[in-house]
Every structure is written in C-alpha cells, then in structure tokens.
Design a protein around this motif. Sequence first.
Motif, PDB file in Angstrom:
ATOM      1  N   UNK A   1      46.955 -11.225  21.497  1.00  0.00           N
ATOM      2  CA  UNK A   1      45.884 -11.678  20.589  1.00  0.00           C
ATOM      3  C   UNK A   1      46.500 -12.314  19.345  1.00  0.00           C
ATOM      4  N   UNK A   2      46.075 -13.511  19.001  1.00  0.00           N
ATOM      5  CA  UNK A   2      46.608 -14.203  17.837  1.00  0.00           C
ATOM      6  C   UNK A   2      45.998 -13.631  16.573  1.00  0.00           C
ATOM      7  N   UNK A   3      46.842 -13.322  15.590  1.00  0.00           N
ATOM      8  CA  UNK A   3      46.342 -12.706  14.353  1.00  0.00           C
ATOM      9  C   UNK A   3      46.715 -13.512  13.111  1.00  0.00           C
ATOM     10  N   UNK A   4      47.455 -14.609  13.278  1.00  0.00           N
ATOM     11  CA  UNK A   4      47.863 -15.407  12.123  1.00  0.00           C
ATOM     12  C   UNK A   4      47.411 -16.854  12.329  1.00  0.00           C
ATOM     13  N   UNK A   5      46.666 -17.377  11.359  1.00  0.00           N
ATOM     14  CA  UNK A   5      46.231 -18.761  11.454  1.00  0.00           C
ATOM     15  C   UNK A   5      47.434 -19.696  11.348  1.00  0.00           C
ATOM     16  N   UNK A   6      47.335 -20.880  11.954  1.00  0.00           N
ATOM     17  CA  UNK A   6      48.437 -21.830  11.898  1.00  0.00           C
ATOM     18  C   UNK A   6      48.018 -23.063  11.103  1.00  0.00           C
ATOM     19  N   UNK A   7      49.014 -23.920  10.811  1.00  0.00           N
ATOM     20  CA  UNK A   7      48.751 -25.097   9.994  1.00  0.00           C
ATOM     21  C   UNK A   7      47.778 -26.052  10.674  1.00  0.00           C
ATOM     22  N   UNK A   8      47.862 -26.141  12.003  1.00  0.00           N
ATOM     23  CA  UNK A   8      46.944 -27.029  12.711  1.00  0.00           C
ATOM     24  C   UNK A   8      45.502 -26.585  12.488  1.00  0.00           C
ATOM     25  N   UNK A   9      45.281 -25.270  12.512  1.00  0.00           N
ATOM     26  CA  UNK A   9      43.942 -24.752  12.296  1.00  0.00           C
ATOM     27  C   UNK A   9      43.458 -25.050  10.877  1.00  0.00           C
ATOM     28  N   UNK A  10      44.369 -24.983   9.904  1.00  0.00           N
ATOM     29  CA  UNK A  10      44.011 -25.325   8.523  1.00  0.00           C
ATOM     30  C   UNK A  10      43.647 -26.801   8.420  1.00  0.00           C
ATOM     31  N   UNK A  11      44.369 -27.656   9.129  1.00  0.00           N
ATOM     32  CA  UNK A  11      44.049 -29.087   9.116  1.00  0.00           C
ATOM     33  C   UNK A  11      42.667 -29.335   9.741  1.00  0.00           C
ATOM     34  N   UNK A  12      42.363 -28.624  10.826  1.00  0.00           N
ATOM     35  CA  UNK A  12      41.040 -28.740  11.433  1.00  0.00           C
ATOM     36  C   UNK A  12      39.963 -28.346  10.417  1.00  0.00           C
ATOM     37  N   UNK A  13      40.179 -27.221   9.752  1.00  0.00           N
ATOM     38  CA  UNK A  13      39.211 -26.722   8.772  1.00  0.00           C
ATOM     39  C   UNK A  13      38.995 -27.735   7.650  1.00  0.00           C
ATOM     40  N   UNK A  14      40.087 -28.302   7.106  1.00  0.00           N
ATOM     41  CA  UNK A  14      39.963 -29.247   6.001  1.00  0.00           C
ATOM     42  C   UNK A  14      39.295 -30.543   6.440  1.00  0.00           C
ATOM     43  N   UNK A  15      39.502 -30.939   7.690  1.00  0.00           N
ATOM     44  CA  UNK A  15      38.811 -32.139   8.198  1.00  0.00           C
ATOM     45  C   UNK A  15      37.298 -31.921   8.195  1.00  0.00           C
ATOM     46  N   UNK A  16      36.867 -30.729   8.593  1.00  0.00           N
ATOM     47  CA  UNK A  16      35.433 -30.420   8.580  1.00  0.00           C
ATOM     48  C   UNK A  16      34.912 -30.376   7.146  1.00  0.00           C
ATOM     49  N   UNK A  17      35.691 -29.778   6.255  1.00  0.00           N
ATOM     50  CA  UNK A  17      35.300 -29.709   4.839  1.00  0.00           C
ATOM     51  C   UNK A  17      35.088 -31.116   4.289  1.00  0.00           C
ATOM     52  N   UNK A  18      36.007 -32.020   4.587  1.00  0.00           N
ATOM     53  CA  UNK A  18      35.950 -33.367   4.023  1.00  0.00           C
ATOM     54  C   UNK A  18      34.889 -34.236   4.701  1.00  0.00           C
ATOM     55  N   UNK A  19      34.695 -34.042   5.988  1.00  0.00           N
ATOM     56  CA  UNK A  19      33.711 -34.860   6.711  1.00  0.00           C
ATOM     57  C   UNK A  19      32.300 -34.277   6.633  1.00  0.00           C
ATOM     58  N   UNK A  20      32.189 -32.941   6.452  1.00  0.00           N
ATOM     59  CA  UNK A  20      30.925 -32.221   6.345  1.00  0.00           C
ATOM     60  C   UNK A  20      30.112 -32.257   7.644  1.00  0.00           C
TER      61      UNK A  20
END
Length: 290
Positions: free
Chosen positions: A1-20
Amino acid sequence: MRTIMDLKQLRYFMAIVEERQITAAARRLHMAQPPLSNQMKMLEEELGLTLFSRGPHHIELTDAGRLFAARAKELLEMAAATKRELRDFKQGLSGTLALGTVSSSGGILLQEGMRAFRETYPRVQFEIHDGNTYQLIELLEKGLIEIAIVRTPFNAAHFNCKYRKPEPMIAAMTEDLDWAPERESIRVEELSGRPLILYRRFEQLLMDTFAAHDVTPDIVCRNDDARTTILWANAGLGVAIAPAAAVNLAAHNHLHVKRIDEPSLETRLAAIWPRSRYLSAVAKHFLQSF
C-alpha cells in the motif's frame, strides 16, 4: 500500500488547481480524465481530508485544499531547484542561478561586473525572484533561491554576507516642493510636516529616526517598491525617501534629489546565502562579480 505522495501526484493536483476543471487539467496533462480523478481520490484518502469542492461548472478548493496547494507549490519549486543544483554541479559553470533581488538593487545588476560575468559565463542562465528583504530571506530558507541581494537592516545571524559600500538615504521632490533648491543635502528636521512618500521596508527605521529628532512626519503614501516611491515623487505627489541607488530605477526627470545628512539612515546592499548550505560554483563566481 502506497503511503507517501509523489511529485507526479503533486503536479496533477496543481494542474487541477490552476485549471479549476478535471477535464481541462487532464487535457493539459495529456491523460484521460478517469485516471486523474482516481489519483485525486487516492490523494484525499491518503491525507484523510477533502481537498476539492466539486461544483457544476468548476472545482473550488476547500480550506484544507488551499493550504495543501501552497505547500505543494513550494515542494515542486524546491524539487526543481534541487534538480538545477545537481545539474549545475555536474555541468560546472553552466545551468541556472536562482537569484532573489530587492527592487532597489536593480542598478548593480547593470554594472560592469555583471556584464563581465555574462561574457565570461554565457551558458549561465538566471531565474530572478523579486521581493522585499524579508520575502527573499524566506525564499532562501526554503531553498528556492541560492543567493539573495537584500538591503540592510536585516538579521544576518544565519547567513554569509558580502556587503557593498554604504549609501545614504535621499529626499527626492519636484521643483515646486523643493524648499532649499540651492542645497544638495538636508537635515532630518527639515522633513517635518512635508508630504512624505515612504518605501515601507524602511518605515520603522525612518520613524525611529524621526522620533529621535522630534520630527512629526506627514506620510501621504506607503508602498512596497522603491520604484513606486520614485514614480510618485516624480509625479509631484510628495517627497520620496529612499536609498540613493533607487533614484535611477524609475522616471526621475522632474526630481530634485538631496542627500539626507543622517548616519543612522545609511544603508547597504548585501549578497547573502545560508551558512549551512552548499554554494554552487556558478554562485561563487557570481559573488566575485558582485
């Protein structure tokens, strides 16, 4: 089970934040919408928090989402800075130098030493972050810049510092506001009752000096940029108080400039960097030109 977020996931999150929008973010990331939505669901489950409030037309951040977005941005910038530092270490005198500068330092970056540096090391690129001294110190502490060019006073306890020579503060005004056109310098006491334009960075220093000289200031404008201070004065809106180097950073064709004869108001530019951090070869050569 993965328990640590990775940089790719942070980039995905920020893309959603910026695009809304999930759909727009997926297009930007060149991926399908369902896998992106699944990544965000996994992120929220991992954090145990709801990051998005999903509306009919666009996505809004929750309070937790706004906090996470600020941290995610910092982490991504820090990762990029680390990658640049390692690349510079491998390549030697090439790559990118992340540099923070206060507005009143602009003049020194145009001097012969800086041009000579560019001619000697043409492969070096610059990433400039503008801000006031305290903002740049925060960027240094986070590792987002390697060197900051700031202005005294500041707490130098945790930094290596390379100072330039002291310079006086000046009063700059249009002809109609010049009460002593025959003089090149003035005393602090002469500023009492004048309409003053202050660079907020020096407000406390100036207020302490005014108090020591029994001066009652009439402050018509406070601002966060030395260039704004000079521009307002050039428009005839008051008497600008700023470091001498700031005068040439903005239009000043209407200004009468006078040195303020007060030692406590002298200030210096300084290049600073954390004592405990690796300094790249590019940064070391840059400091020699400072």
